[in-house]
Design a protein around this motif. Structure first.
Motif, PDB file in Angstrom:
ATOM      1  N   LEU A  52     -13.591 -34.131  18.885  1.00  0.00           N
ATOM      2  CA  LEU A  52     -14.103 -33.963  20.091  1.00  0.00           C
ATOM      3  C   LEU A  52     -13.158 -34.514  21.225  1.00  0.00           C
ATOM      4  CD1 LEU A  52     -17.748 -35.257  19.609  1.00  0.00           C
ATOM      5  CD2 LEU A  52     -16.998 -32.801  20.245  1.00  0.00           C
ATOM      6  N   PRO A  53     -12.930 -33.872  22.305  1.00  0.00           N
ATOM      7  CA  PRO A  53     -11.903 -34.501  23.499  1.00  0.00           C
ATOM      8  C   PRO A  53     -12.094 -35.896  23.811  1.00  0.00           C
ATOM      9  CG  PRO A  53     -12.472 -32.180  23.921  1.00  0.00           C
ATOM     10  CD  PRO A  53     -13.601 -32.647  22.643  1.00  0.00           C
ATOM     11  N   GLY A  54     -13.230 -36.306  23.985  1.00  0.00           N
ATOM     12  CA  GLY A  54     -13.748 -37.588  24.444  1.00  0.00           C
ATOM     13  C   GLY A  54     -12.987 -38.723  23.496  1.00  0.00           C
ATOM     14  N   ASP A  56     -23.566 -37.993  29.255  1.00  0.00           N
ATOM     15  CA  ASP A  56     -23.594 -36.915  28.128  1.00  0.00           C
ATOM     16  C   ASP A  56     -24.608 -37.316  27.017  1.00  0.00           C
ATOM     17  OD1 ASP A  56     -22.627 -34.283  26.915  1.00  0.00           O
ATOM     18  OD2 ASP A  56     -20.630 -34.773  27.209  1.00  0.00           O
ATOM     19  N   ARG A  76     -16.564 -34.837  26.026  1.00  0.00           N
ATOM     20  CA  ARG A  76     -15.315 -34.272  26.633  1.00  0.00           C
ATOM     21  C   ARG A  76     -14.726 -35.247  27.324  1.00  0.00           C
ATOM     22  NH1 ARG A  76     -14.601 -29.350  25.234  1.00  0.00           N
ATOM     23  NH2 ARG A  76     -12.773 -29.177  26.620  1.00  0.00           N
ATOM     24  N   GLU A  77     -15.348 -35.963  28.402  1.00  0.00           N
ATOM     25  CA  GLU A  77     -14.480 -36.674  29.317  1.00  0.00           C
ATOM     26  C   GLU A  77     -14.665 -38.027  29.047  1.00  0.00           C
ATOM     27  OE1 GLU A  77     -13.136 -35.131  31.476  1.00  0.00           O
ATOM     28  OE2 GLU A  77     -14.256 -33.291  31.522  1.00  0.00           O
ATOM     29  N   GLU A 130      -6.672 -34.721  31.838  1.00  0.00           N
ATOM     30  CA  GLU A 130      -6.454 -33.774  30.643  1.00  0.00           C
ATOM     31  C   GLU A 130      -4.767 -33.644  30.297  1.00  0.00           C
ATOM     32  OE1 GLU A 130      -9.104 -32.181  29.120  1.00  0.00           O
ATOM     33  OE2 GLU A 130     -10.198 -33.560  30.455  1.00  0.00           O
ATOM     34  N   TYR A 139      -7.652 -28.934  24.147  1.00  0.00           N
ATOM     35  CA  TYR A 139      -8.565 -29.137  23.185  1.00  0.00           C
ATOM     36  C   TYR A 139      -9.543 -27.999  22.775  1.00  0.00           C
ATOM     37  CZ  TYR A 139      -7.709 -34.053  25.244  1.00  0.00           C
ATOM     38  OH  TYR A 139      -7.184 -35.189  25.407  1.00  0.00           O
ATOM     39  N   ASN A 198     -12.674 -26.131  20.057  1.00  0.00           N
ATOM     40  CA  ASN A 198     -13.638 -26.402  19.520  1.00  0.00           C
ATOM     41  C   ASN A 198     -13.272 -27.378  18.426  1.00  0.00           C
ATOM     42  OD1 ASN A 198     -15.692 -25.799  17.073  1.00  0.00           O
ATOM     43  ND2 ASN A 198     -16.623 -25.237  18.908  1.00  0.00           N
TER      44      ASN A 198
END
Length: 386
Positions: free
Chosen positions: A150-152, A277, A295-296, A329, A333, A335
């Motif tokens: 996951l990006p986060g 989130d 994500r963030e 960013e 990223y 999936n």
């Protein structure tokens, strides 16, 4: 100059259980189909890995519908016949937990490489048995541990690599949302999730996730204290019939990690979201803190930390949300499921590294099992090495 011919590793994948929510959305439509459309997994300019899937399920009509939606035309309800086909070397399992072990045993006996959703099984003994079967058969094996990509969470890992936090003190996770009971508004999760007899329950589901997140990002789990609850006693099933909820729909768990880090995760399908989130993880360290969603990620350094004073008689003068900076960013990223699928395909085709094997999956089941034991005994439980 003549162009060199490309080497293509074509990997036949038996995708069992893809008519379910996770199998359809994350594994087929957002992972395997995009990999095929991009021309496969690139090993080098002249070498590619191309998945060749066949869809397996119990309902021919649903398989036909999914084939039309995905563009994957091969499908069948006869798993046993497919396991005899040497063109398919990988078996993937996204069935409900209770059906997984028996199918994996048959696939291992047929010499297939194994990739499966978590939980690997509903108990640690079975999960370890499946791992040993794979090892003895000499097949490659892996378990889905998607949240690592996951990006986060990847941003949290980068901050740790940069020593942003200093010494990490604690990790606090909040996961969940309100799953409608079905009496007036339809439920957005399947009914088996809330029946213990069908291997449902949020402890078995989510503590498997928290095990690999904690182990791989912050430090190995040494002990757990967990309190479960069944907050909603009755829900409506897919046929519109009321049923008793026999499994836990919330878990409040504290973990002791290596290095003295304390982690606490609240997981609930009976909570309303007032945070950034559906999953947020706050990491507090001596030099700074961060809060990551799916994500963030937002950070607050020691030098930007406010100095609040407790005084409930006046309006709070500190605007706490304003003291955090968004992590930019800095990477691309994809999936998270697709990313791990590509790594597993590399592992099968060209022996790329893949440490997330069925033993790692068994660790998640172990933590869930110990969490349930902690709840039953109302005490701390140590997590012994497997």
């Amino acid at each position: 100059m003549a162009e060199h011919p490309k080497k293509v590793h074509r990997i036949g994948i038996i995708m069992n259980g893809v008519t379910g929510r996770m199998g359809t959305n994350q594994h087929l439509l957002r992972s395997i189909v995009p990999i095929i459309r991009q021309g496969g997994v690139k090993v080098s300019d002249s070498e590619f890995i191309l998945p060749d899937p066949v869809l397996v399920g119990r309902n021919p009509a649903r398989l036909q519908e999914l084939a039309e939606k995905s563009g994957i035309t091969a499908f069948t309800t006869d798993l046993d016949a497919l396991l005899k086909d040497p063109n398919y070397t990988v078996y993937f399992d996204a069935q409900t937990t209770g059906h997984r072990a028996a199918s994996i045993r048959k696939a291992v006996a047929a010499g297939k490489h194994i990739y499966c959703e978590k939980p690997v099984a509903s108990d640690t003994a079975t999960a370890l048995e499946l791992y040993r079967r794979c090892r003895e058969a000499g097949v490659k094996h892996g378990v889905v541990q998607d949240k690592l990509w996951l990006p986060g969470i990847m941003k949290l890992k980068r901050l740790m690599q940069q020593n942003f936090f200093g010494r990490i003190l604690s990790v606090k996770g909040e996961f969940g949302y309100w799953v409608f009971e079905g009496h007036s508004i339809p439920a957005q999760r399947p009914s088996w999730n809330y029946r213990k007899e069908d291997e449902g329950g949020i402890i078995l589901d989510m503590l498997c996730h928290w095990r690999y997140v904690l182990d791989n990002v912050f430090g190995n789990v040494k002990a757990v204290s967990c309190l479960g609850a069944t907050h909603i006693p009755e829900r409506i099933d897919e046929q519109g019939r009321p049923y008793a909820c026999t499994a836990d729909d919330a878990a409040y768990a504290t973990f002791e990690l290596e290095g003295g880090i304390v982690a606490h995760f609240n997981s609930s399908w009976a909570t309303r979201v007032r945070r950034d989130d559906l999953l947020t993880i706050q990491v507090d360290g001596t030099h700074g803190s961060a809060v990551a969603g799916l994500r963030e990620c937002y950070v607050q350094h020691y030098g930007h930390t406010p100095k609040p004073v407790w005084n409930p008689d006046i309006e709070q003068p500190v605007k706490f949300f304003e003291g955090w900076a968004k992590v930019p960013e800095q990477e691309v990223y994809e999936n998270a499921f697709k990313t791990q699928w590509e790594l597993f395909l590399r592992h099968v085709a060209v022996d790329g590294p893949f440490p997330w094997d069925l033993r790692e999956g068994a660790k998640g089941v172990q933590l869930a099992e110990k969490g349930l034991e902690s709840w039953a005994k109302r005490c701390w439980i140590n997590i012994d090495p497997l």
